[in-house]
Design an enzyme around this catalytic site. Structure first.
Site, mmCIF file in Angstrom:
data_model
loop_
_atom_site.group_PDB
_atom_site.id
_atom_site.type_symbol
_atom_site.label_atom_id
_atom_site.label_comp_id
_atom_site.label_asym_id
_atom_site.label_seq_id
_atom_site.Cartn_x
_atom_site.Cartn_y
_atom_site.Cartn_z
ATOM 1 N N SER A 1 46.246 42.881 37.371
ATOM 2 C CA SER A 1 45.324 43.565 38.271
ATOM 3 C C SER A 1 43.943 43.608 37.639
ATOM 4 C CB SER A 1 45.785 45.002 38.517
ATOM 5 O OG SER A 1 45.496 45.829 37.385
ATOM 6 N N ASP A 2 42.909 43.642 38.474
ATOM 7 C CA ASP A 2 41.603 44.003 37.940
ATOM 8 C C ASP A 2 41.718 45.448 37.451
ATOM 9 O OD1 ASP A 2 38.924 43.925 37.227
ATOM 10 O OD2 ASP A 2 38.312 42.950 39.087
ATOM 11 N N CYS A 3 40.787 45.866 36.619
ATOM 12 C CA CYS A 3 40.962 47.133 35.901
ATOM 13 C C CYS A 3 40.947 48.335 36.846
ATOM 14 C CB CYS A 3 39.913 47.261 34.814
ATOM 15 S SG CYS A 3 40.159 46.022 33.521
ATOM 16 N N ALA B 1 42.770 48.561 39.433
ATOM 17 C CA ALA B 1 42.995 48.156 40.825
ATOM 18 C C ALA B 1 44.304 48.685 41.385
ATOM 19 C CB ALA B 1 42.953 46.626 40.936
#
Length: 775
Positions: free
Chosen positions: A296-298, A300
């Site tokens: 995941s993006d941070c 997310a």
């Protein structure tokens, strides 16, 4: 003066090398130490076994708490199994960055800083992109082998299409064209992971470093007009998904064999990307054959519940992403809520195991479970291969290749090295080396500003900053004018910096900030001769005023050209290098900002006046068009041969062509089949000649235009590009291979790729060649 510049480069290299590299080193972290007798019996420590079997053995030995602990980017050590801590998050967008999993605070303190990707994209040179990836991967492995890294998974490249010119992160991408983004992804990923340029050299699966293509998918808005990426729901048609947003990621998986994908913050048509089973599992893993980890993006995962309210509880959010096919969370949400999701029976242990199999498989492919990495493949890469002269020369070559000459009235440029008695360098970007780096930057091997590089050519060089800062909220115009009056020639170094465009900061307009335009026009009026304007910026700016102004004789766009960008600019301005870069993005007039950034449609809508986006669909006014770029030489083209100029749809497939609602015959690419598509390929040979007096590197761009293209069809489409080096007066030939299923097709409204009947033209420069598709 060329020798003078080279001596400057060598001097800086030799004087900074001892500061960049010391002889101190520590052991890199790894598992399965042969000196540890307790690990010898573990099958997961047996390199001869298949990686998946080893990963399954390891995961089977973990408790639930241990399993949960490994689902976040900062995975802790598992001491009882001899497994060290691992940091999944490292960055290497255009050079190794010294944070998170990389610590540039020991024997190695710097890494080569290549141009920001948008400028590298302007070179239209896949081999250059590969060599940059290769150098970054080598430096990353060198840092790891010296014990200054806790991870070898790098969350690069950014291959989102640069859809809107205001996007603060557009600078991180290779531009607005999905074909270019796809080719860049393949070249960069193969380079950093240790594959060959053509691919296929990693059949054993061992990785030099791990690349991660991001942000999957339809992510290109950070923070605009009160709407941010965390809560944004991107409404995207099947048609735009098929021919714009997805192709770069498909190539990243199918051709580059990337070992990582990052799912984006935003929702796609109402579903969070990181919780989209169809996107992560059906499309990436099953349809494209992805074998790697999905991160995941941070934070997310947290926003799926906390911001988007898509999940009713934190446990529901965790269950959604793991069931969808995500493997690791940048953040702490999975650490905090996975166990309770299992206890609440919202998540099964098998979903956790599936993720961990992917995660440990990648770490094993990196050689981190085979004993000391220094004794293995890539183990001979050390500190002496970081900030090498070869890599620094490559950074300079990349900057030279990307810088674009936008205007050169009356051949003002290049300036004469022997006939420039004095020079004024003015502007807030003239003497700030850090601005050259762009974002996601690491500490560079050297720092040379445009001013410093220009001073090597002209001893009598005057300097004035002109503005208080790049935002130019105040300007000392009168003082700058007085400096300009004293010099024979003037170079203005203006544009943007990370204060105007960056992650989580999109722009409100396309103008130069503050009083920059007033400063430029005032200095140009006062100067003895037409001035040279240098623009440092990632996204485009509306400089129509400068394009029209006869007192502004030359305009150069340099993006953010990296650690050697100042030298490259000076070389171009004084003719030691012939510029050849081409714009990888459309430069729109400022009135384009009337279009909402949230409108994801690529195609125009005549009924509402929506103009469409990028050179493929936008028909409005342009400041500079995609692919535009001048040179000190003139190049001519000719089509030498095309193996076939007619295609019959009914001969491509047993399925007969059908008519659409406009009575146009078409054939679905899926009905043709991959084998038939391969057999139907055509070859086109284009001749190109350097008609000038200077040697030059020149990108040759081949487009397809469809005669009388209907609604929804691109105005034109880039189908191939090559960069060629030609001496003055030299002629060369470039071969292009065209697949009708890929290069003569378009996406219909259902997201299916179709080949339509009708006349088309191959187009390169001012030359075109007719081809037709018939029933």
């Amino acid at each position: 003066m060329q020798l003078h510049i080279f001596s400057l480069i060598n001097l800086i290299f030799l004087t900074t090398l001892p500061q960049l590299i010391s002889t101190e080193s520590t052991q890199p972290p790894f598992a399965c130490d042969s000196a540890n007798p307790s690990t010898k019996s573990y099958p997961f420590c047996e390199p001869a076994l298949p990686v998946l079997h080893r990963a399954q053995d390891l995961v089977s030995r973990l408790t639930l708490d241990e399993k949960v602990s490994q689902l976040i980017n900062s995975a802790p050590a598992l001491p009882r199994l001899g497994i060290p801590a691992y940091q999944w998050w490292s960055e290497a967008l255009h050079g190794v960055v010294g944070w998170s999993g990389i610590q540039l605070d020991g024997g190695i303190r710097s890494a080569t800083s290549f141009p920001q990707v948008i400028l590298t994209g302007a070179a239209f040179d896949p081999l250059l992109w590969y060599r940059i990836g290769q150098a970054i991967g080598k430096e990353a492995r060198g840092v790891y082998n010296e014990g200054q890294a806790t991870g070898m998974t790098f969350w690069s490249p950014n291959i989102n299409v640069f859809r809107d010119p205001r996007w603060g992160r557009g600078q991180e991408t290779p531009g607005e064209d999905p074909v270019v983004a796809a080719r860049y992804a393949v070249s960069y990923v193969r380079g950093i992971q240790g594959d060959s340029f053509g691919g296929g050299a990693l059949r054993d699966g061992h990785l030099q470093a791990s690349a991660c293509c991001k942000h999957f998918t339809a992510y290109d808005l950070d923070n605009w007009n009160g709407i941010n990426r965390f809560g944004f729901n991107a409404i995207v048609t099947k048609q735009d998904m098929a021919d714009t947003y997805q192709p770069p990621f498909q190539s990243c998986v199918e051709k580059a064999r990337a070992s990582g994908i990052m799912c984006a913050y935003n929702q796609l048509n109402g579903v969070p990307n990181c919780a989209d089973y169809d996107l992560l599992s059906n499309t990436a893993r099953r349809k494209w054959g992805f074998q790697g980890y999905i991160v995941s993006d941070c934070d997310a995962v947290s926003i799926i519940h906390d911001v988007q309210k898509y999940a009713k509880s934190p446990e529901d959010a965790v269950a959604e992403v793991l069931k969808a096919g995500m493997d690791v969370n940048c953040g702490s949400y999975l650490k905090n809520y996975t166990k309770s999701a299992v206890e609440q029976k919202k998540l099964s242990i098998s979903d956790i195991d599936r993720a961990l199999h992917n995660l440990f498989s990648v770490r094993m492919r990196l050689g981190l479970f085979n004993g000391n990495p220094r004794n293995l493949r890539f183990g001979n890469i050390g500190a002496n291969q970081v900030c090498t002269k070869e890599h620094q020369d490559l950074a300079l070559e990349a900057a030279r290749s990307g810088i674009v000459l936008l205007k050169n009235s009356n051949k003002l440029l290049p300036l004469k090295k022997t006939n420039t008695p004095s020079l004024a360098v003015i502007g807030p970007n003239a003497n700030v080396p850090h601005t050259l780096l762009g974002n996601y930057e690491g500490p560079p091997c050297k720092k040379i500003s445009p001013l410093q590089a220009l001073q090597e050519y002209v001893r009598d060089t005057l300097y004035h900053q002109g503005c208080n800062a790049v935002n130019c909220s105040t300007a000392e115009i009168e003082q700058a004018v007085e400096v300009a009056k004293k010099a024979d020639y003037v170079v203005l170094v203006m544009g943007l910096d990370q204060g105007q465009e960056r992650e989580y900061q999109d722009r409100d307009d396309l103008l130069l900030p503050g009083m920059q335009q007033s400063l430029i026009e005032s200095v140009a009026r006062a100067a003895k001769r037409p001035v040279v304007l240098v623009l440092l910026c990632g996204g485009p700016v509306d400089v129509s005023f400068a394009k029209r102004n006869p007192k502004i004789g030359g305009i150069l766009w340099a993006g953010y050209p990296g650690e050697s960008g100042g030298i490259a600019l000076a070389e171009i301005i004084f003719g030691d290098h012939n510029p050849g870069g081409k714009l990888p993005i459309t430069w729109y007039p400022n009135e384009f900002v009337k279009v909402p950034m949230t409108d994801m449609r690529m195609r125009p809508d005549p009924l509402t006046g929506y103009p469409g986006r990028t050179y493929r669909f936008y028909k409005g006014e342009k400041v500079f068009k995609f692919g535009y770029g001048l040179s000190y030489s003139k190049y001519s083209y000719e089509f030498i041969s095309v193996t076939q100029n007619k295609f019959n749809l009914n001969q491509l497939s047993a399925t007969k062509a059908v008519k659409d609602s406009n009575s146009v015959h078409y054939l679905s690419v899926s009905d043709v089949g991959k084998e038939t598509c391969e057999k139907a390929k055509i070859s086109a040979v284009v001749g190109v000649k350097n008609e000038g007096e200077m040697d030059g590197k020149h990108p040759v761009l081949l487009f397809v235009r469809q005669e009388g293209a209907g609604i929804g069809s691109p105005v034109k489409q880039l189908v191939g590009f090559h960069s060629v080096v030609l001496k003055a007066g030299e002629r060369g030939e470039i071969g292009f291979e065209l697949n009708p299923c890929e290069h003569l097709s378009r996406a219909n409204e259902d997201g299916l790729m179709v080949i339509e009947e009708g006349a088309r033209f191959l187009n390169v420069g001012d030359k075109k060649y007719p081809i037709s598709v018939e029933v």
